[in-house]
Design a protein around this motif. Structure first.
Motif, mmCIF file in Angstrom:
data_model
loop_
_atom_site.group_PDB
_atom_site.id
_atom_site.type_symbol
_atom_site.label_atom_id
_atom_site.label_comp_id
_atom_site.label_asym_id
_atom_site.label_seq_id
_atom_site.Cartn_x
_atom_site.Cartn_y
_atom_site.Cartn_z
ATOM 1 N N ASP A 85 0.833 -1.204 0.000
ATOM 2 C CA ASP A 85 0.000 0.000 0.000
ATOM 3 C C ASP A 85 0.864 1.249 0.000
ATOM 4 O O ASP A 85 0.573 2.223 -0.698
ATOM 5 N N LEU A 86 1.938 1.219 0.789
ATOM 6 C CA LEU A 86 2.852 2.356 0.847
ATOM 7 C C LEU A 86 3.493 2.593 -0.517
ATOM 8 O O LEU A 86 3.683 3.737 -0.926
ATOM 9 N N ALA A 87 3.799 1.521 -1.222
ATOM 10 C CA ALA A 87 4.406 1.656 -2.550
ATOM 11 C C ALA A 87 3.483 2.423 -3.490
ATOM 12 O O ALA A 87 3.943 3.257 -4.275
ATOM 13 N N HIS A 88 2.179 2.165 -3.393
ATOM 14 C CA HIS A 88 1.218 2.907 -4.232
ATOM 15 C C HIS A 88 1.252 4.392 -3.891
ATOM 16 O O HIS A 88 1.226 5.239 -4.789
ATOM 17 N N ASP A 89 1.338 4.692 -2.583
ATOM 18 C CA ASP A 89 1.416 6.092 -2.156
ATOM 19 C C ASP A 89 2.703 6.741 -2.658
ATOM 20 O O ASP A 89 2.695 7.902 -3.077
ATOM 21 N N ILE A 90 3.785 6.001 -2.608
ATOM 22 C CA ILE A 90 5.071 6.531 -3.072
ATOM 23 C C ILE A 90 5.017 6.832 -4.567
ATOM 24 O O ILE A 90 5.469 7.887 -5.017
ATOM 25 N N HIS A 91 4.468 5.901 -5.334
ATOM 26 C CA HIS A 91 4.357 6.121 -6.780
ATOM 27 C C HIS A 91 3.511 7.356 -7.077
ATOM 28 O O HIS A 91 3.843 8.143 -7.974
ATOM 29 N N ALA A 92 2.419 7.529 -6.319
ATOM 30 C CA ALA A 92 1.564 8.704 -6.521
ATOM 31 C C ALA A 92 2.322 9.984 -6.172
ATOM 32 O O ALA A 92 2.211 10.993 -6.886
ATOM 33 N N LEU A 93 3.111 9.948 -5.092
ATOM 34 C CA LEU A 93 3.894 11.115 -4.693
ATOM 35 C C LEU A 93 4.932 11.467 -5.756
ATOM 36 O O LEU A 93 5.087 12.631 -6.125
ATOM 37 N N VAL A 94 5.617 10.463 -6.262
ATOM 38 C CA VAL A 94 6.634 10.695 -7.291
ATOM 39 C C VAL A 94 5.985 11.256 -8.556
ATOM 40 O O VAL A 94 6.507 12.196 -9.172
ATOM 41 N N ALA A 108 13.563 13.654 -2.715
ATOM 42 C CA ALA A 108 14.235 12.826 -1.712
ATOM 43 C C ALA A 108 14.667 13.671 -0.523
ATOM 44 O O ALA A 108 14.534 13.261 0.633
ATOM 45 N N SER A 109 15.163 14.875 -0.795
ATOM 46 C CA SER A 109 15.577 15.782 0.272
ATOM 47 C C SER A 109 14.383 16.201 1.121
ATOM 48 O O SER A 109 14.471 16.250 2.351
ATOM 49 N N LEU A 110 13.275 16.489 0.484
ATOM 50 C CA LEU A 110 12.064 16.874 1.213
ATOM 51 C C LEU A 110 11.566 15.735 2.110
ATOM 52 O O LEU A 110 11.184 15.963 3.258
ATOM 53 N N VAL A 111 11.594 14.526 1.578
ATOM 54 C CA VAL A 111 11.173 13.375 2.368
ATOM 55 C C VAL A 111 12.124 13.174 3.547
ATOM 56 O O VAL A 111 11.676 12.956 4.679
ATOM 57 N N ASP A 113 13.981 15.379 5.056
ATOM 58 C CA ASP A 113 13.803 16.466 6.033
ATOM 59 C C ASP A 113 12.487 16.330 6.802
ATOM 60 O O ASP A 113 12.364 16.880 7.887
ATOM 61 N N THR A 114 11.534 15.619 6.249
ATOM 62 C CA THR A 114 10.229 15.438 6.891
ATOM 63 C C THR A 114 10.237 14.281 7.874
ATOM 64 O O THR A 114 9.412 14.190 8.751
ATOM 65 N N THR A 115 11.215 13.397 7.753
ATOM 66 C CA THR A 115 11.288 12.216 8.588
ATOM 67 C C THR A 115 11.430 12.601 10.053
ATOM 68 O O THR A 115 12.275 13.423 10.387
ATOM 69 N N PRO A 116 10.598 12.003 10.924
ATOM 70 C CA PRO A 116 10.674 12.345 12.350
ATOM 71 C C PRO A 116 11.966 11.915 12.995
ATOM 72 O O PRO A 116 12.611 11.026 12.644
#
Length: 116
Positions: A85-94, A108-111, A113-116
């Protein structure tokens, strides 16, 4: 299942083996309950040391993607299911980032920097 490695890559071989399995999980080629090939078989097929394959399998176990059991070998764990399911979200984000003209490096930098 096809595990891919690049002998010319600067990435460690065990990381490449683990990444190949992760990729197959994300694409749905491997689902929870599927067995990975025995480490000796993979090592022989790729002409690498069996301990390299075992290290990759252990890394995947530490990530919760694989269950290692004596006598059963390496099995894709139930906790790996949500990754599809996460892969589908990643593809949509890309795809959305690409449509907005955001480069893969910037995304990639934005992701990161967003990582907790």
């Amino acid at each position: 299942m096809l595990i891919r490695i690049d002998g010319d890559s600067a990435t460690a071989i065990f990381d490449q083996v683990a990444a190949s399995v992760r990729s197959d999980i994300l694409t749905g080629h491997l689902i929870p309950g599927d067995r990975l090939p025995p480490a000796r078989e993979v090592a022989t097929a790729l002409d690498i040391n069996v301990h390299t394959v075992l290290r990759a399998y252990q890394q995947l176990r530490d990530e919760g993607l694989v269950d290692l059991r004596r006598g059963r070998g390496a099995v894709i764990s139930a906790s790996a299911g949500p990754l599809v399911d996460l892969a589908h979200d990643i593809h949509a984000l890309v795809a959305r980032a690409s449509a907005l003209g955001v480069s893969p490096a910037t995304l990639a930098s934005l992701v990161k920097d967003t990582t907790p």
